[in-house]
Scaffold this motif. Structure first.
Motif, PDB file in Angstrom:
ATOM      1  N   ILE A   1      27.568   1.063  -1.885  1.00 15.89           N
ATOM      2  CA  ILE A   1      26.454   0.199  -1.489  1.00 15.89           C
ATOM      3  C   ILE A   1      25.493   1.007  -0.625  1.00 15.89           C
ATOM      4  N   PRO A   2      24.196   1.037  -0.953  1.00 10.50           N
ATOM      5  CA  PRO A   2      23.246   1.840  -0.169  1.00 10.50           C
ATOM      6  C   PRO A   2      23.015   1.267   1.224  1.00 10.50           C
ATOM      7  N   GLU A   3      22.690   2.162   2.151  1.00 14.19           N
ATOM      8  CA  GLU A   3      22.322   1.751   3.507  1.00 14.19           C
ATOM      9  C   GLU A   3      20.814   1.526   3.578  1.00 14.19           C
ATOM     10  N   ASN A   4      20.388   0.748   4.574  1.00 18.34           N
ATOM     11  CA  ASN A   4      18.950   0.571   4.807  1.00 18.34           C
ATOM     12  C   ASN A   4      18.350   1.865   5.352  1.00 18.34           C
ATOM     13  N   VAL A   5      17.307   2.351   4.708  1.00 16.05           N
ATOM     14  CA  VAL A   5      16.584   3.529   5.188  1.00 16.05           C
ATOM     15  C   VAL A   5      15.305   3.047   5.863  1.00 16.05           C
ATOM     16  N   GLN A   6      15.220   3.273   7.173  1.00 14.30           N
ATOM     17  CA  GLN A   6      14.107   2.750   7.966  1.00 14.30           C
ATOM     18  C   GLN A   6      13.077   3.832   8.234  1.00 14.30           C
ATOM     19  N   LYS A   7      11.812   3.501   8.010  1.00 14.56           N
ATOM     20  CA  LYS A   7      10.709   4.393   8.369  1.00 14.56           C
ATOM     21  C   LYS A   7       9.619   3.533   8.991  1.00 14.56           C
ATOM     22  N   GLY A   8       9.571   3.523  10.320  1.00 15.26           N
ATOM     23  CA  GLY A   8       8.649   2.639  11.024  1.00 15.26           C
ATOM     24  C   GLY A   8       9.064   1.190  10.839  1.00 15.26           C
ATOM     25  N   THR A   9       8.137   0.368  10.361  1.00 15.81           N
ATOM     26  CA  THR A   9       8.428  -1.049  10.120  1.00 15.81           C
ATOM     27  C   THR A   9       8.904  -1.308   8.689  1.00 15.81           C
ATOM     28  N   HIS A  10       9.015  -0.237   7.903  1.00 15.51           N
ATOM     29  CA  HIS A  10       9.356  -0.362   6.483  1.00 15.51           C
ATOM     30  C   HIS A  10      10.804   0.062   6.254  1.00 15.51           C
ATOM     31  N   SER A  11      11.598  -0.787   5.599  1.00 18.53           N
ATOM     32  CA  SER A  11      12.977  -0.421   5.282  1.00 18.53           C
ATOM     33  C   SER A  11      13.250  -0.651   3.800  1.00 18.53           C
ATOM     34  N   ILE A  12      14.036   0.256   3.200  1.00 15.00           N
ATOM     35  CA  ILE A  12      14.396   0.183   1.792  1.00 15.00           C
ATOM     36  C   ILE A  12      15.889   0.433   1.669  1.00 15.00           C
ATOM     37  N   LYS A  13      16.557  -0.404   0.884  1.00 11.77           N
ATOM     38  CA  LYS A  13      17.995  -0.279   0.671  1.00 11.77           C
ATOM     39  C   LYS A  13      18.222   0.351  -0.702  1.00 11.77           C
ATOM     40  N   CYS A  14      18.192   1.714  -0.754  1.00  9.09           N
ATOM     41  CA  CYS A  14      18.271   2.403  -2.036  1.00  9.09           C
ATOM     42  C   CYS A  14      18.736   3.846  -1.834  1.00  9.09           C
ATOM     43  N   HIS A  15      19.635   4.335  -2.715  1.00 13.10           N
ATOM     44  CA  HIS A  15      20.137   5.695  -2.602  1.00 13.10           C
ATOM     45  C   HIS A  15      19.054   6.750  -2.862  1.00 13.10           C
ATOM     46  N   LEU A  16      17.967   6.362  -3.530  1.00 12.82           N
ATOM     47  CA  LEU A  16      16.884   7.329  -3.778  1.00 12.82           C
ATOM     48  C   LEU A  16      16.285   7.851  -2.494  1.00 12.82           C
ATOM     49  N   PHE A  17      16.393   7.050  -1.405  1.00 13.82           N
ATOM     50  CA  PHE A  17      15.754   7.413  -0.146  1.00 13.82           C
ATOM     51  C   PHE A  17      16.766   7.805   0.926  1.00 13.82           C
ATOM     52  N   ASP A  18      18.054   7.947   0.554  1.00 15.00           N
ATOM     53  CA  ASP A  18      19.078   8.362   1.529  1.00 15.00           C
ATOM     54  C   ASP A  18      18.749   9.737   2.090  1.00 15.00           C
TER      55      ASP A  18
ATOM     56  N   GLU B   1       0.803  -1.224   0.000  1.00 14.65           N
ATOM     57  CA  GLU B   1       0.000   0.000   0.000  1.00 14.65           C
ATOM     58  C   GLU B   1       0.837   1.275   0.000  1.00 14.65           C
ATOM     59  N   ASN B   2       2.104   1.162   0.350  1.00 15.82           N
ATOM     60  CA  ASN B   2       2.959   2.341   0.444  1.00 15.82           C
ATOM     61  C   ASN B   2       3.379   2.833  -0.942  1.00 15.82           C
ATOM     62  N   GLU B   3       3.493   4.150  -1.109  1.00 13.41           N
ATOM     63  CA  GLU B   3       3.936   4.707  -2.388  1.00 13.41           C
ATOM     64  C   GLU B   3       5.457   4.645  -2.534  1.00 13.41           C
ATOM     65  N   ARG B   4       6.178   4.532  -1.410  1.00 11.89           N
ATOM     66  CA  ARG B   4       7.635   4.437  -1.450  1.00 11.89           C
ATOM     67  C   ARG B   4       8.038   2.992  -1.708  1.00 11.89           C
ATOM     68  N   HIS B   5       8.762   2.746  -2.803  1.00 10.97           N
ATOM     69  CA  HIS B   5       9.199   1.396  -3.147  1.00 10.97           C
ATOM     70  C   HIS B   5      10.611   1.427  -3.706  1.00 10.97           C
ATOM     71  N   HIS B   6      11.340   0.377  -3.462  1.00 12.25           N
ATOM     72  CA  HIS B   6      12.603   0.170  -4.174  1.00 12.25           C
ATOM     73  C   HIS B   6      12.266   0.002  -5.660  1.00 12.25           C
TER      74      HIS B   6
END
Length: 320
Positions: free
Chosen positions: A303-320, A244-249
Motif C-alpha cells: 500500500i503506498p504512503e502519502n507523499v506530501q509536497k507543501g499542501t499537496h499530497s498524493i498516495k502513489c508509488h510513482l512519487f515515493d 494546475e499542478n503537473e503531478r497527479h495520481h
C-alpha cells in the motif's frame, strides 16, 4: 492559521451483511477549516456518501459500523456520542443536503411545515418567530414565501432542491454537507443552485463539504479537493494544487481526461478502463493498480504512503 472545524482521522467503516462484509471507507483522513469548502470527488462506489453519513451519525442500524478512527467536530468527538447527543448536533450545527430532492421531502406535509419542524427541534422560539423564519428562508433560496403552504408535488425538481437547502440552512449550521446536490437537475438549474449555494456560504460563513463526481463543479466553488477511490483519499490539495499542478495520481489524471475540452480536436474522450473494485473483495496493495496504466510490481504488493509536497499530497508509488 484558519481554525479547524472538522477533523477525521483514520476512519474505517464497514457494512456487515449476512454473507459478506463491505469495506466502504478505509483509513480515511481529512479536515475542514471554518469558512472553507472541501470538494470530495470520486466515482460512484468510492465511499463518499458513507463518509457523509458517518459524520452525520446516520449509518444504517446494525449493519453500518465504524471500526476504527475518530471524527472530531469542534470540541465534540462524534464517534463517541450517544444518539440523543448526536440529535442536538445533527440539523442544528451540521446539516446535510441529500442527493435526491424527490425522495427527501415528506409528500403529505407542506414545505413550510417541514422547514418549521427543523426550527422546532433546535431553536427555542415562539410560533410567530418560526413562521417569520420560514418566510425568510424561502425568500433566501429564491422561493416566494407565499408558497410555504404548497406540497412538494407542486414544485419542480430545482425548486424542491431549493426547499431542501432552506431546511439545511434553517439553524445556520456551522457545517453544510451537500451530497451531489445538483445530480437530479438539468444544467441550467444546476448553475443556479450552485451560484446560490456559493452566495449563501459567503453570507452565512458556513463551511461546506461538497460531495460530487463533477470536477467542473469543484473548480467553481471549492477551496480544497480530496480525490477518493475505494474508500481512501488518494490525492488532496488546494484547487491550485490539483487543477494546475503537473503531478497527479493516475486516477486523478484519468478523471481529467474524461472531461470534454472545447479547445481540443479529439473526437473521443479517454475514460478510465475498468470498474471500481468490489468493496467486499478489495485488491492487495494499491487499490487502483488493476486499472492503472502506470502500475508497477510494487503496486500489487504494498500500500503506498502519502507523499506530501507543501499542501499537496498524493498516495502513489510513482512519487515515493
Amino acid at each position: 492559521m484558519s481554525e479547524q472545524l472538522l477533523d477525521i482521522r483514520n476512519l474505517d467503516v464497514i457494512y456487515d451483511l449476512d454473507d459478506e462484509v463491505v469495506h466502504a471507507v478505509n483509513g480515511l483522513s481529512l479536515s475542514i477549516n471554518k469558512g472553507e469548502t472541501l470538494g470530495l470527488v470520486g466515482e460512484t462506489g468510492a465511499g463518499k456518501t458513507t463518509t457523509a453519513l458517518s459524520i452525520m451519525g446516520l449509518l444504517p442500524d446494525r449493519i453500518g459500523k465504524v471500526l476504527n478512527g475518530n471524527i472530531q467536530f469542534e470540541s465534540s468527538t462524534i464517534t463517541s456520542l450517544s444518539e440523543a447527543e448526536m440529535r442536538k448536533i445533527r440539523g442544528g450545527q451540521i446539516s446535510m443536503i441529500f442527493q435526491d430532492p424527490m425522495t427527501s421531502l415528506n409528500p403529505v406535509l407542506t414545505v413550510g411545515e417541514q422547514i418549521a419542524e427543523v426550527l422546532e427541534l433546535h431553536k427555542k422560539i415562539d410560533d410567530k418567530s418560526i413562521d417569520d423564519r420560514v418566510d425568510e428562508l424561502l425568500e433566501l433560496v429564491g422561493i416566494c414565501a407565499l408558497r410555504k403552504n404548497d406540497f412538494p408535488h407542486q414544485f419542480s425538481g430545482g425548486m424542491k432542491q431549493r426547499v431542501i437547502i432552506a431546511m439545511a440552512l434553517a439553524c445556520d449550521p456551522k457545517l453544510l454537507i451537500a451530497d451531489e446536490p445538483t445530480t437530479a437537475l438539468d444544467v441550467t438549474i444546476q448553475a443556479q443552485v450552485l451560484d446560490m449555494m456559493e452566495d449563501l456560504k459567503h453570507k452565512l460563513s458556513t463551511s461546506m463539504l461538497l460531495i460530487t463526481h463533477d470536477l467542473g463543479v469543484v473548480s467553481q466553488i471549492c477551496d480544497k479537493v480530496a480525490i477518493m477511490y475505494a474508500g481512501e483519499i488518494i490525492e488532496f490539495g488546494t484547487i491550485y494544487d490539483v487543477f494546475e499542478n503537473e503531478r497527479h495520481h493516475p486516477y486523478t489524471k484519468g478523471l481529467f481526461e474524461s472531461i470534454p475540452d472545447i479547445s481540443s480536436n479529439a473526437r473521443r474522450l479517454n475514460p478510465i478502463d475498468g470498474l471500481m473494485p468490489d468493496p467486499t473483495d478489495l485488491p492487495s496493495g494499491c487499490k487502483f493498480h488493476p486499472r492503472c496504466p502506470q502500475a508497477m510490481g510494487v503496486c500489487q504488493k504494498r500500500i503506498p504512503e502519502n507523499v506530501q509536497k507543501g499542501t499537496h499530497s498524493i498516495k502513489c508509488h510513482l512519487f515515493d
